[in-house]
Motif scaffolding. Structure first.
Motif, PDB file in Angstrom:
ATOM      1  N   CYS A  55      23.596   1.215  78.689  1.00 12.93           N
ATOM      2  CA  CYS A  55      23.934   0.098  79.565  1.00 12.93           C
ATOM      3  C   CYS A  55      23.302   0.308  80.937  1.00 12.93           C
ATOM      4  CB  CYS A  55      25.448   0.002  79.696  1.00 12.93           C
ATOM      5  SG  CYS A  55      25.974  -1.201  80.924  1.00 12.93           S
ATOM      6  N   CYS A 115      26.578   0.867  83.471  1.00 13.76           N
ATOM      7  CA  CYS A 115      27.521   1.995  83.408  1.00 13.76           C
ATOM      8  C   CYS A 115      27.007   3.160  82.579  1.00 13.76           C
ATOM      9  CB  CYS A 115      28.883   1.514  82.899  1.00 13.76           C
ATOM     10  SG  CYS A 115      28.956   1.192  81.137  1.00 13.76           S
ATOM     11  N   CYS A 161      27.706  -4.265  76.080  1.00 12.05           N
ATOM     12  CA  CYS A 161      28.262  -2.928  76.335  1.00 12.05           C
ATOM     13  C   CYS A 161      29.759  -2.958  76.064  1.00 12.05           C
ATOM     14  CB  CYS A 161      27.980  -2.524  77.784  1.00 12.05           C
ATOM     15  SG  CYS A 161      28.820  -1.003  78.281  1.00 12.05           S
ATOM     16  N   CYS A 174      31.769  -2.046  79.766  1.00 12.55           N
ATOM     17  CA  CYS A 174      31.841  -2.951  80.935  1.00 12.55           C
ATOM     18  C   CYS A 174      31.569  -4.406  80.549  1.00 12.55           C
ATOM     19  CB  CYS A 174      30.859  -2.488  82.015  1.00 12.55           C
ATOM     20  SG  CYS A 174      29.129  -2.754  81.576  1.00 12.55           S
TER      21      CYS A 174
HETATM   22 ZN   LIG Z   1      28.270  -0.948  80.543  1.00 13.70          ZN
END
Ligand SMILES: [Zn+2]
Length: 426
Positions: free
Chosen positions: A21, A24, A64, A67
Motif C-alpha cells: 500500500c 500504510c 488495502c 487503510c
Molecule cells: Zn493501506
C-alpha cells in the motif's frame, strides 16, 4: 529494490513482486477490479503511428485491507505520463464556471487580499488561478506538464514547471514562500509518492493557512459504476475516511468538506495544521464519517462486489450497441477523455461500433484514440454526418453536452450515455 515491493516466493519458487500500500505499507492481497490491459489514456496516435506497436499496461486495482486505500500499481512513472498532457482544463465551460464560484467563496471565507499568497498544485493551463489574479491576489501555479504550463505563463500567471513534493515545498518555504491558501484539485489521485506529497503540503502551508483539495469520491465511483474513471494516471481512489487518515498521519486536520458534482461526484476537503486551533470542525465532517461507515466503506465486504458490477455494466452497454448496429444505426462518439479510453478498451468497442469521435480540443484533431484507433474530429463532423446515436464519453458533463448538441434531434438523433448504465436519451 523499490521499498514498496517485496519478493515473495511462490510454490514453484518463481520470484514474484508483491506490491505494498502506498500509504500504510501493508501488502496488497485483495483485487478491487481487474480491467485487463489498456494503453495510456492520453497517448493519442498520429496517423503514421497506427501501424506501430502500442504499449498496453495492466489496469489491475487493489484495495488495502488495513487503510482501505483503493490503488493501482505504478506501472508507468508520472514523468512519462505528464510530460506532455493533452488535457486543457479551459476547454470545459462547466469547469470554468466552478472555478469562478470557488474563487469567490474562498476569497470571502478566508479573507484573502493583495497580501495573501495562493498556491495551486497541478495548476494546468491556469483556468483557476486566473480568477485570483483578476482579484489582484498573488498566485503561483505548479504544473509539471510543460505544454499546458506554457499556456498559463503566456497569460501572465507565474507557474513553476515541476512535480510537487516535499523537496520543492522545502525549497519554496526556505525562499519565504508559503501559502495562505494551498489548492490541489484532481491531483491527489495522480501522485505515486502519496506520503511525500502530503508532507510537502504540510511544509508549504502557513501556520494558519488552509488547504483545499478536490478528488473524486470513492463512494460515488462504486455506487455510480464509474469504473471508467480508473486509468493509469490515477494511482489512488479515496474515501473520506481514508483521506482523513492520510492527512492525520502528516499532522493535518480536515475541518470541513463540500460534496460537489465534478467528475461524477467529488469531495472538496478543507484542511489546516493539526496544531492550528483557530478552525472548528464542521458537523459535515462527522456526518460524512458516519455515512461512509454505514455504507460499509470501512469493511472489506463492501469492496468485493464491485468487480461483478463492472462486468454487468459492460454487458448492458454492449447489448445496446449490438442491437443498434443490427438495426443499421450509425454511432458517433462525443469527447476523447481519459475515461472514454478505459471504457472503450475494456469493453472492446472500436470502429466496429463507433465511426469516429469529436472533441473541442484542437490538439486532438486528426489523431486517433489509443488502443481502439477511433479517429478524432472537430465537433462539426456530427452536423455533417448526422449519426443516429451520439455516445457521450465524458458522461459527467452529460447535461452540458446534450444542451450543446441539442440539434441532433432535428434528424431524430439520440444520446447514448454509458454510465452508470447504458441509457438512451431522445
Ligand atoms: Zn493501506
Amino acid at each position: 529494490m523499490d521499498p514498496k515491493t517485496e519478493e515473495v516466493n511462490t510454490q514453484n519458487d518463481q520470484p514474484k513482486l508483491q506490491s505494498r500500500c502506498r500509504f500504510c505499507g501493508t501488502a496488497l492481497r485483495h483485487t478491487f477490479v481487474d480491467l485487463g490491459k489498456s494503453p495510456l489514456c492520453e497517448s493519442f496516435l498520429a496517423p503514421e503511428q497506427l501501424n506501430q506497436m502500442e504499449p498496453f499496461y495492466p489496469l489491475h486495482v487493489y484495495v488495502c485491507d488495513r487503510c482501505f486505500l483503493v490503488q493501482l500499481e505504478e506501472y508507468v512513472g508520472p514523468g512519462h505520463i505528464f510530460a506532455e498532457y493533452a488535457y486543457f482544463s479551459s476547454y470545459s465551460g462547466a469547469l470554468l464556471e466552478n472555478a469562478r464560484s470557488y474563487t469567490n467563496s474562498a476569497v470571502e471565507r478566508f479573507q484573502l487580499d493583495g497580501q495573501s499568497q495562493v498556491v495551486e498544485i497541478a495548476s494546468n493551463d491556469g483556468y483557476l488561478l486566473q480568477y485570483f489574479v483578476e482579484k489582484k491576489i498573488p498566485a503561483l501555479g505548479i504544473e509539471p506538464a510543460a505544454n499546458v504550463a506554457k499556456v498559463a505563463i503566456e497569460q501572465g500567471l507565474p507557474t513553476l514547471i515541476e512535480f510537487f513534493g516535499s523537496g520543492l515545498a522545502r525549497r519554496l518555504a526556505a525562499e519565504g514562500k508559503q501559502a495562505d491558501l494551498l489548492i490541489g484539485n484532481n491531483v491527489l489521485a495522480q501522485v505515486p509518492a502519496l506520503n511525500d506529497f502530503v508532507e510537502g503540503m504540510k511544509t508549504l502551508l502557513k501556520s494558519q493557512g488552509v488547504i483545499t483539495m478536490e478528488f473524486p469520491h470513492l463512494m460515488c465511483l462504486i455506487e455510480g459504476n464509474q469504473f471508467d474513471t480508473i486509468y493509469h494516471e490515477h494511482f489512488s481512489y479515496f474515501s473520506f475516511t481514508t483521506a482523513e487518515q492520510i492527512f492525520a498521519a502528516h499532522r493535518l486536520t480536515i475541518f470541513d468538506l463540500d460534496e460537489i458534482t465534478t467528475h461524477g461526484g467529488s469531495l472538496r476537503i478543507y484542511a489546516c495544521h493539526a496544531e492550528d486551533s483557530s478552525k472548528s470542525t464542521s458537523e459535515r465532517v462527522t456526518a460524512m464519517r458516519m455515512r461512509e461507515k454505514e455504507a460499509g466503506l470501512t469493511s472489506m465486504a463492501y469492496y468485493s462486489s464491485f468487480a461483478e458490477q463492472v462486468k454487468e455494466t459492460k454487458r448492458k452497454l454492449l447489448d445496446l450497441l449490438i442491437q443498434a448496429k443490427r438495426e443499421g444505426k450509425s454511432i458517433a462518439g462525443y469527447g476523447a477523455p481519459g475515461k472514454g479510453n478505459t471504457l472503450l478498451n475494456y469493453c472492446g468497442i472500436r470502429t466496429d461500433f463507433i465511426d469516429y469521435t469529436v472533441d473541442r480540443n484542437p490538439y486532438k484533431h486528426g489523431k486517433f484514440l489509443p488502443g481502439t484507433h477511433i479517429p478524432i474530429y472537430p465537433p462539426d463532423k456530427i452536423k455533417e454526418t448526422q449519426p443516429d446515436y451520439v455516445l457521450i464519453l465524458p458522461w459527467n458533463l452529460r447535461e452540458e453536452i446534450m444542451a450543446q448538441l441539442s440539434y441532433i434531434r432535428d434528424w431524430g438523433g439520440q444520446f447514448l450515455v454509458p454510465i452508470p448504465e447504458a441509457r438512451l436519451y431522445s
